[in-house]
Write a protein that holds these residues in place. Structure first.
Motif, short mmCIF file in Angstrom:
data_model
loop_
_atom_site.label_atom_id
_atom_site.label_comp_id
_atom_site.label_asym_id
_atom_site.label_seq_id
_atom_site.Cartn_x
_atom_site.Cartn_y
_atom_site.Cartn_z
N ASP A 254 41.03 -9.11 -43.02
CA ASP A 254 40.13 -10.12 -43.57
C ASP A 254 40.94 -11.19 -44.29
O ASP A 254 41.87 -10.88 -45.05
N THR A 255 40.56 -12.44 -44.07
CA THR A 255 41.25 -13.54 -44.73
C THR A 255 40.86 -13.61 -46.20
O THR A 255 39.82 -13.09 -46.62
N ALA A 256 41.69 -14.27 -46.98
CA ALA A 256 41.39 -14.46 -48.39
C ALA A 256 40.16 -15.34 -48.56
O ALA A 256 39.93 -16.27 -47.77
N ALA A 257 39.36 -15.06 -49.57
CA ALA A 257 38.16 -15.85 -49.83
C ALA A 257 38.56 -17.28 -50.18
O ALA A 257 39.40 -17.50 -51.06
N LYS A 258 37.96 -18.24 -49.49
CA LYS A 258 38.33 -19.63 -49.72
C LYS A 258 37.13 -20.53 -49.48
O LYS A 258 36.33 -20.32 -48.57
N VAL A 259 37.01 -21.55 -50.33
CA VAL A 259 36.00 -22.59 -50.20
C VAL A 259 36.73 -23.92 -50.06
O VAL A 259 37.54 -24.28 -50.92
N ILE A 260 36.45 -24.64 -48.98
CA ILE A 260 37.09 -25.92 -48.73
C ILE A 260 36.07 -27.02 -49.04
O ILE A 260 34.95 -27.01 -48.53
N ILE A 261 36.47 -27.96 -49.88
CA ILE A 261 35.60 -29.06 -50.28
C ILE A 261 36.24 -30.38 -49.86
O ILE A 261 37.40 -30.64 -50.20
N ASN A 262 35.51 -31.17 -49.10
CA ASN A 262 35.96 -32.52 -48.75
C ASN A 262 35.29 -33.49 -49.70
O ASN A 262 34.09 -33.77 -49.58
N ALA A 263 36.06 -33.99 -50.67
CA ALA A 263 35.49 -34.85 -51.70
C ALA A 263 35.05 -36.20 -51.16
O ALA A 263 34.24 -36.89 -51.79
N ARG A 264 35.56 -36.62 -50.01
CA ARG A 264 35.20 -37.93 -49.46
C ARG A 264 33.88 -37.88 -48.72
O ARG A 264 33.11 -38.85 -48.76
N THR A 265 33.61 -36.79 -48.01
CA THR A 265 32.39 -36.71 -47.21
C THR A 265 31.33 -35.79 -47.82
O THR A 265 30.19 -35.79 -47.36
N GLY A 266 31.71 -35.00 -48.81
CA GLY A 266 30.76 -34.06 -49.40
C GLY A 266 30.60 -32.78 -48.63
O GLY A 266 29.69 -31.99 -48.91
N SER A 267 31.47 -32.52 -47.66
CA SER A 267 31.37 -31.30 -46.86
C SER A 267 31.86 -30.10 -47.66
O SER A 267 32.86 -30.18 -48.38
N VAL A 268 31.17 -28.98 -47.51
CA VAL A 268 31.54 -27.73 -48.16
C VAL A 268 31.57 -26.64 -47.09
O VAL A 268 30.57 -26.40 -46.41
N VAL A 269 32.71 -25.99 -46.93
CA VAL A 269 32.87 -24.93 -45.94
C VAL A 269 33.46 -23.72 -46.64
O VAL A 269 34.43 -23.84 -47.38
N MET A 270 32.86 -22.55 -46.41
CA MET A 270 33.35 -21.32 -47.02
C MET A 270 33.43 -20.23 -45.96
O MET A 270 32.67 -20.25 -44.99
N ASN A 271 34.36 -19.30 -46.14
CA ASN A 271 34.48 -18.22 -45.16
C ASN A 271 33.67 -17.01 -45.60
O ASN A 271 33.05 -16.99 -46.68
N ARG A 272 33.69 -15.96 -44.78
CA ARG A 272 32.84 -14.81 -44.98
C ARG A 272 33.24 -13.94 -46.16
O ARG A 272 32.50 -13.06 -46.57
N SER A 273 34.43 -14.17 -46.73
CA SER A 273 34.92 -13.32 -47.81
C SER A 273 34.50 -13.80 -49.19
O SER A 273 34.81 -13.16 -50.19
N VAL A 274 33.79 -14.93 -49.27
CA VAL A 274 33.40 -15.49 -50.57
C VAL A 274 32.31 -14.63 -51.20
O VAL A 274 31.34 -14.24 -50.54
N THR A 275 32.46 -14.33 -52.49
CA THR A 275 31.45 -13.57 -53.26
C THR A 275 31.18 -14.29 -54.57
O THR A 275 31.96 -15.14 -55.01
N LEU A 276 30.06 -13.93 -55.20
CA LEU A 276 29.65 -14.52 -56.48
C LEU A 276 29.38 -13.43 -57.50
O LEU A 276 28.88 -12.36 -57.16
N GLU A 277 29.72 -13.73 -58.75
CA GLU A 277 29.33 -12.90 -59.89
C GLU A 277 28.07 -13.50 -60.52
O GLU A 277 27.79 -14.69 -60.34
#
Length: 370
Positions: A254-277
């Motif tokens: 499994d890849t490391a949890a990562k969220v990619i944010i494009n500040a110019r277009t407002g795009s938000v992409v996250m992979n399946r390993s992302v979790t929230l507290e």
């Protein structure tokens, strides 16, 4: 349903399609590259001729005139001293290409032609013979041919319209390979595999899969990215070995949890390993509206005044109330997207929210802004 919530739900559906299932096995050729098997970048300079008056303005691009004079001199044409060329159908361009691995002399490759002057269009032009050089300064190919431009444009009476880019074109099979790049996997008794993404778990799994397919001791991991594999030295046997090696199925870690944010277009992409507290979020929008109403001040008759324009500006500031939303602990991508959707924020608002959640320790992922 509000538009912003619809957009977030569509993003959620895309995330679930891409990353909702378990990690599947992939062929080794999709996970790693073979050492010595790589493309090389080529670059050159040339002239595109035959343009319909859309070439460089030679008074502003003197290098175009110099190139034409040099070319004519090499072809045996001597121009009188002090000749001032006024060219309209010539454009100076850079020519780029990618030399693939195992390219042989006489093979054809595609080239990209890009204007470096102020030419309006390369449409209909022909690239003259241009050498393509590598980083070592050696010539590896010769390019020439008709430039294919996907765009189109027209102008008349001060009006113009344009579709796509006119200053860049391609020449399919426009270059011929003249020099081969030495190297490859034909030398030595080992082959080096380099993982596309450095990961100790994936490196260990690849090593185990290779040893299971060819016998123990054939593969040995050197680090999180490099794996050394013993291969037969006979060229024919090595090709067969590499064909079998590339098709080994491996289940990557499994890849490391990562969220990619494009500040110019407002795009938000996250992979399946992302979790929230668990956390609480309050978000409100601030809207500033400025409207101008232009009027004319007309003086009374015989008053001696002058008519003058008057601008009346109205500034309105509206702050929307943002309630506090409780975000529960989320252990899957589906739950993360559902929790973010409850906030009711637009994708652009999520940029600030995710950064704040990361600072608060509630977002368990690496945050990368591009």
């Amino acid at each position: 349903m509000p538009l912003n919530r619809t957009a977030v739900r569509l993003i959620a559906a895309l995330f679930l399609i891409v990353g909702g299932s378990a990690v599947e096995a992939q062929r080794l050729k999709e996970l790693a590259s073979v050492g010595g098997v790589r493309p090389n970048q080529l670059i050159g300079y040339g002239l595109v001729v035959g343009l319909d008056g859309s070439g460089d303005q030679t008074t502003q691009t003197p290098f175009t005139v110099q190139s034409v004079i040099t070319m004519l001199t090499q072809l045996g044409v001597q121009l009188p001293v002090g000749t001032n060329l006024q060219l309209k159908n010539v454009a100076a361009v850079t020519v780029t290409a990618t030399l693939p691995a195992y390219a042989r002399q006489g093979q054809s490759i595609d080239v990209t032609v890009s204007s470096i002057g102020n030419a309006k269009s390369l449409r209909g032009g022909t690239l003259l013979m241009s050498p393509l050089k590598g980083v070592d300064g050696q010539v590896y190919g010769i390019a020439q041919g008709n430039v294919v431009v996907a765009g189109a444009g027209a102008a008349a009476a001060g009006s113009s319209t344009q579709v796509n880019q006119l200053a860049v074109g391609r020449i399919p099979n426009g270059a011929t390979v003249e020099r081969e790049v030495p190297g490859g996997v034909g030398q030595g008794d080992t082959v080096t595999l380099a993982l596309n993404e450095a990961d100790f778990g994936t490196a260990a799994k690849v090593t185990q899969a290779i040893n299971a397919a060819f016998g123990g001791g054939v593969a040995r991991a050197q680090d999180a990215r490099t794996i050394q594999v013993h291969a037969p030295q006979d060229p024919d046997a090595r090709v067969t070995f590499m064909a079998r090696l590339e098709n080994i199925n491996v289940v990557p870690s499994d890849t490391a949890a990562k969220v990619i944010i494009n500040a110019r277009t407002g795009s938000v992409v996250m992979n399946r390993s992302v979790t929230l507290e668990p956390c609480a979020i309050s978000h409100g929008n601030l809207t500033v509206t400025i409207s101008a109403k232009n009027e004319v001040s007309q003086p009374k008759p015989l008053s001696g005044g002058e008519t003058a324009p008057v601008q009346n500006a109205t500034v309105e500031v509206k702050a929307e109330k943002g309630g506090v939303t409780a975000v529960p602990k989320s252990a899957s991508l589906n739950e993360v997207v559902r929790a973010l959707n409850q906030i009711g924020a637009t994708p652009q608002d999520l940029l600030a929210i995710l950064q704040a959640m990361k600072s608060a320790g509630a977002l368990k992922a690496d945050l990368e802004v591009i």
